[in-house]
Scaffold this active site. Structure first.
Site, short mmCIF file in Angstrom:
data_model
loop_
_atom_site.label_atom_id
_atom_site.label_comp_id
_atom_site.label_asym_id
_atom_site.label_seq_id
_atom_site.Cartn_x
_atom_site.Cartn_y
_atom_site.Cartn_z
N HIS A 12 0.86 -1.31 -0.09
CA HIS A 12 0.06 -0.01 -0.16
C HIS A 12 0.83 1.34 0.01
O HIS A 12 0.49 2.11 0.36
CB HIS A 12 -0.76 -0.02 1.11
CG HIS A 12 -0.17 0.22 2.63
ND1 HIS A 12 -0.70 -0.63 3.56
CD2 HIS A 12 0.84 0.63 3.12
CE1 HIS A 12 -0.11 -0.30 4.67
NE2 HIS A 12 1.06 0.22 4.31
N HIS A 59 -1.85 4.68 9.70
CA HIS A 59 -0.57 5.21 10.04
C HIS A 59 -0.54 6.41 10.89
O HIS A 59 -0.09 7.24 10.57
CB HIS A 59 0.41 5.45 9.00
CG HIS A 59 0.33 3.96 7.74
ND1 HIS A 59 -0.61 3.58 7.15
CD2 HIS A 59 1.42 3.31 7.72
CE1 HIS A 59 -0.10 2.61 6.29
NE2 HIS A 59 0.87 2.39 6.73
N HIS A 197 10.22 -3.77 3.77
CA HIS A 197 10.51 -2.49 3.77
C HIS A 197 11.00 -1.88 5.39
O HIS A 197 10.27 -2.33 5.98
CB HIS A 197 9.44 -1.58 3.14
CG HIS A 197 8.08 -1.26 3.92
ND1 HIS A 197 7.44 -2.51 4.05
CD2 HIS A 197 7.53 -0.02 4.23
CE1 HIS A 197 6.36 -1.98 4.75
NE2 HIS A 197 6.24 -0.81 4.74
N GLU A 244 3.93 -5.52 8.62
CA GLU A 244 2.69 -5.46 7.93
C GLU A 244 2.07 -6.61 7.64
O GLU A 244 0.94 -6.73 7.34
CB GLU A 244 2.62 -4.17 7.13
CG GLU A 244 2.85 -2.54 7.69
CD GLU A 244 3.03 -1.63 6.47
OE1 GLU A 244 2.75 -0.43 7.13
OE2 GLU A 244 3.08 -1.93 5.49
#
Ligand code: DHB
Ligand code: FE
Length: 288
Positions: A12, A59, A197, A244
């Site tokens: 995303h 977030h 990431h 995530e």
């Protein structure tokens, strides 16, 4: 009764949303990424769901450090795209499905999973970027998303985060909840975020292609084993934001094979590096 007919998995990365909003998708940097979603957009048109149950993480947009729900279900009639610091993305308001969301909350809480019920919430790139990737560009005023969406937010930002196994079991409870709803609805469940990431600290920029692809193999073909991986494996191998990926196990847990049904069909699988500082993974599984 309602049925989960397919699950979708996708990263995303917010820069993907910006690329779409600024009309940059055919630039050389972005073109290979969007090519990987051409199949998916056609697939969405051919397999249009009545509702998407969209598992994502906020977030620090709707929830600050003041209140940190581990699992939160959006029961509102609509959810506005959030202002994440540069203004809200120019995409349509997300329409909810309060009736099905309330039913799922009732069922899943009675199956002993403690959900937070959210009657008012803005949604950030964690939710809007997957919608844009799968549905294509949409005018914020003239267009709408193809169907109602139930946002389901998971805390993967502030420790302690839920385990992969907890997420996998929650997915199974969500499938039972959907199947006990007495209207004929075709429901997709999406797991979003990942893949490898890390956005800050000494290892910022970390990408681990081998680990990502091995994880994707295992998530698809042996999800119960994948669910046993401890969170430290994600952080060590896929970077601090790689955690995530536990959200994908909620969607995977909702597929029929976890309850003795047939294995899902892999309709599509895609992996691409880079998008911003992130490895992008994507898959579509269909219940057969
Ligand atoms: C970025 C942010 C994210 O939430 C994410 O999952 C991937 C990348 C970013 O800021 O680049
Ligand atoms: Fe993220």
């Amino acid at each position: 009764m309602a049925r989960i007919t397919a699950s979708v998995y996708t990263s995303h990365v917010p820069a993907i949303g910006v690329a779409m909003d600024l009309g940059k998708t055919q630039e050389p940097y972005w073109q290979p990424l969007f090519k990987g979603y051409e199949f998916s957009r056609q697939w969405m048109r051919d397999n249009r769901p009545d509702v998407v149950f969209l598992v994502y993480n906020d977030h620090a947009t709707a929830f600050s450090l003041d209140i940190i729900p581990t699992f939160a279900i959006g029961t509102a009639a609509e959810f506005k795209p959030a202002d994440e610091g540069w203004g809200a993305r120019p995409v349509p308001v997300v329409k909810g499905h309060p009736e099905l969301a309330s039913h799922i909350a009732q069922s899943v809480i009675q199956q002993d999973f403690d959900l937070t019920i959210v009657n008012k919430m803005d949604v950030d790139h964690g939710l809007t970027v997957p919608l844009s990737l799968m549905c294509g560009e949409r005018d914020p005023v003239k267009d709408a998303w193809p169907c109602p969406v139930i946002p389901f937010a998971v805390n993967v930002v502030q420790y302690p985060v839920p385990s992969g196994n907890r997420c996998f079991q929650l997915g199974q409870a969500i499938r039972r909840a959907v199947e006990s709803y007495d209207q004929d609805l075709k429901v997709h469940i999406w797991g979003t975020g990942g893949m490898s990431h890390q956005l800050q600290g000494a290892r910022a920029g970390l990408i681990n292609r081998d680990w990502d692809n091995a994880w994707l193999d295992q998530m698809i073909h042996d999800p119960a084993a994948c669910a046993q991986r401890p969170h430290i494996d994600y952080v060590r191998e896929a970077g601090s934001e790689g955690i995530e990926l536990v959200m994908w196990l909620i969607a995977r847990g909702a597929m029929a094979d976890t309850a003795g049904g047939p294995k899902p069909r892999v309709a599509h699988r895609f992996y691409h590096v880079p998008a911003s500082n992130t490895a992008v993974g994507h898959a579509i599984l269909e219940n057969t």
